[in-house]
Enzyme design. Structure first.
Site, mmCIF file in Angstrom:
data_model
loop_
_atom_site.group_PDB
_atom_site.id
_atom_site.type_symbol
_atom_site.label_atom_id
_atom_site.label_comp_id
_atom_site.label_asym_id
_atom_site.label_seq_id
_atom_site.Cartn_x
_atom_site.Cartn_y
_atom_site.Cartn_z
ATOM 1 N N ASP A 1 0.830 -1.206 0.000
ATOM 2 C CA ASP A 1 0.000 0.000 0.000
ATOM 3 C C ASP A 1 0.867 1.261 0.000
ATOM 4 O O ASP A 1 0.669 2.175 0.806
ATOM 5 C CB ASP A 1 -0.934 0.019 1.217
ATOM 6 C CG ASP A 1 -1.623 -1.318 1.444
ATOM 7 O OD1 ASP A 1 -2.029 -1.944 0.446
ATOM 8 O OD2 ASP A 1 -1.757 -1.727 2.607
ATOM 9 N N GLU B 1 -11.161 -0.800 -3.972
ATOM 10 C CA GLU B 1 -10.443 -0.184 -2.857
ATOM 11 C C GLU B 1 -9.209 0.546 -3.378
ATOM 12 O O GLU B 1 -8.936 0.577 -4.568
ATOM 13 C CB GLU B 1 -10.039 -1.247 -1.825
ATOM 14 C CG GLU B 1 -9.033 -2.266 -2.353
ATOM 15 C CD GLU B 1 -8.679 -3.346 -1.341
ATOM 16 O OE1 GLU B 1 -9.428 -3.526 -0.364
ATOM 17 O OE2 GLU B 1 -7.642 -4.015 -1.547
#
Length: 323
Positions: A16, A199
């Site tokens: 991420d 997402e």
């Protein structure tokens, strides 16, 4: 034309990833750490330098309560002269009755010029409330025409799947001003492999449009990136103004053993001109247990180009260029 290449992967075991180039000349980097127990920042004057820069822990999870477990996907933003980090956290590692994690979104703030100076410089602003008390994560922000926008992923119990993408205007960096507007939900075949997921939104503004990339499906080799597009002279809070690509814009490349690229962010190269995509990726598919707890999602950085119609062309994941 000089072709820009970076070590691939650039930073190991950091999923991420988020890189921000600040006006002080530094690149700032933050990402999920494998233990999911703290937030760290590192910085360097070059992107390659980030690989060797010492990380500084600026916030640690609580012993108990809503910010005590599974600290995910921090993003560092500089808004109106202050630093903000958005992240997701849970109270427990247990799954809820729907079989999902129990994350909510939070914000911390630092008004020191140097965001890495001390943990004491960071103030907790609490949960970012959306009006829906459900699983939520992966917040990002961007500014346009004097307005601050918040984009994130959240579960709607009335819609099948783990998460959809939402946008709202903000009253301040930790408070929404408007109600959430859903921009996208998992619907195409490539978005619902393993899990029904939208997402990890990321926004880049070029050529009179906003391009919002996101990640879909399970976090194994099925993970892939999609894209939403909107003109920059229309109401960004009207979902009808956004268009959604029917096919992924970035996905696994079996020929070079690059699997599950996603949860990207954008930055610019040292030349101040070349657009770069930052993302995580694995080089194998034989994952033992839950892919979430496999630490080998590595941070990669690569330049991308623009098509004649003004849309981004992300190409394919760069192969590893060192062992």
């Amino acid at each position: 034309m000089t072709v820009i290449e970076y070590t691939s992967p650039l930073i190991v075991q950091r999923a991420d990833p988020y890189i921000y180039k600040h006006t002080d000349g530094y690149y700032y980097f933050t990402a999920s750490v494998p233990a999911y127990n703290l937030i760290e920042i590192r910085r360097a004057h070059t992107l390659e330098g980030l690989a060797h820069a010492a990380p500084r822990t600026i916030w640690r999870k609580h012993e108990s309560g809503p910010m005590s477990q599974l600290i995910w996907a921090p993003e560092l933003h500089f808004i109106d002269g202050k630093w903000f980090i958005y992240f997701a956290a849970a109270e427990t590692t247990a799954l809820d009755k729907l079989g999902m994690f129990q994350h909510r979104m939070f914000c911390i703030e630092c008004d020191a010029a140097d965001p890495m100076r001390s943990e004491d410089d960071w103030v907790e602003r609490g949960q970012v409330e959306t009006g829906m008390d459900t699983f939520s994560l992966d917040a990002t922000t961007f500014e346009h025409d004097g307005k601050l926008y918040y984009v994130w992923a959240q579960k709607d119990n009335a819609i099948k799947g783990n998460s959809n993408l939402y946008i709202a205007e903000m009253a301040n960096p930790w408070t929404l001003k408007t109600k959430p507007v859903m921009l996208s939900k998992p619907e195409y075949d490539w978005e619902i492999r393993g899990f029904w997921v939208n997402e990890g939104p990321a926004v880049i503004h070029r050529n009179g449009r906003f391009f919002l990339t996101y990640s879909a499906s399970a976090t194994d080799e099925n993970y892939a990136m999609g894209m939403l597009t909107v003109a920059d002279n229309v109401d960004l809070l009207d979902a009808a103004n956004w268009s959604k690509s029917k096919e992924p814009v970035f996905k696994s490349d079996l020929a070079t053993h690059q699997y599950g690229p996603g949860h990207n962010s954008f930055t610019v190269a040292e030349d101040g001109k070349t657009d770069l995509m930052v993302y995580h990726c694995r080089n194998y598919t034989d994952i033992k247990g839950d892919p979430l707890y496999d630490p080998n999602r590595h941070t990669k950085v690569q330049p991308f180009t623009w098509n004649e119609d003004g849309t981004p062309n992300f190409g394919k994941p760069t192969p590893y260029n060192y062992d």
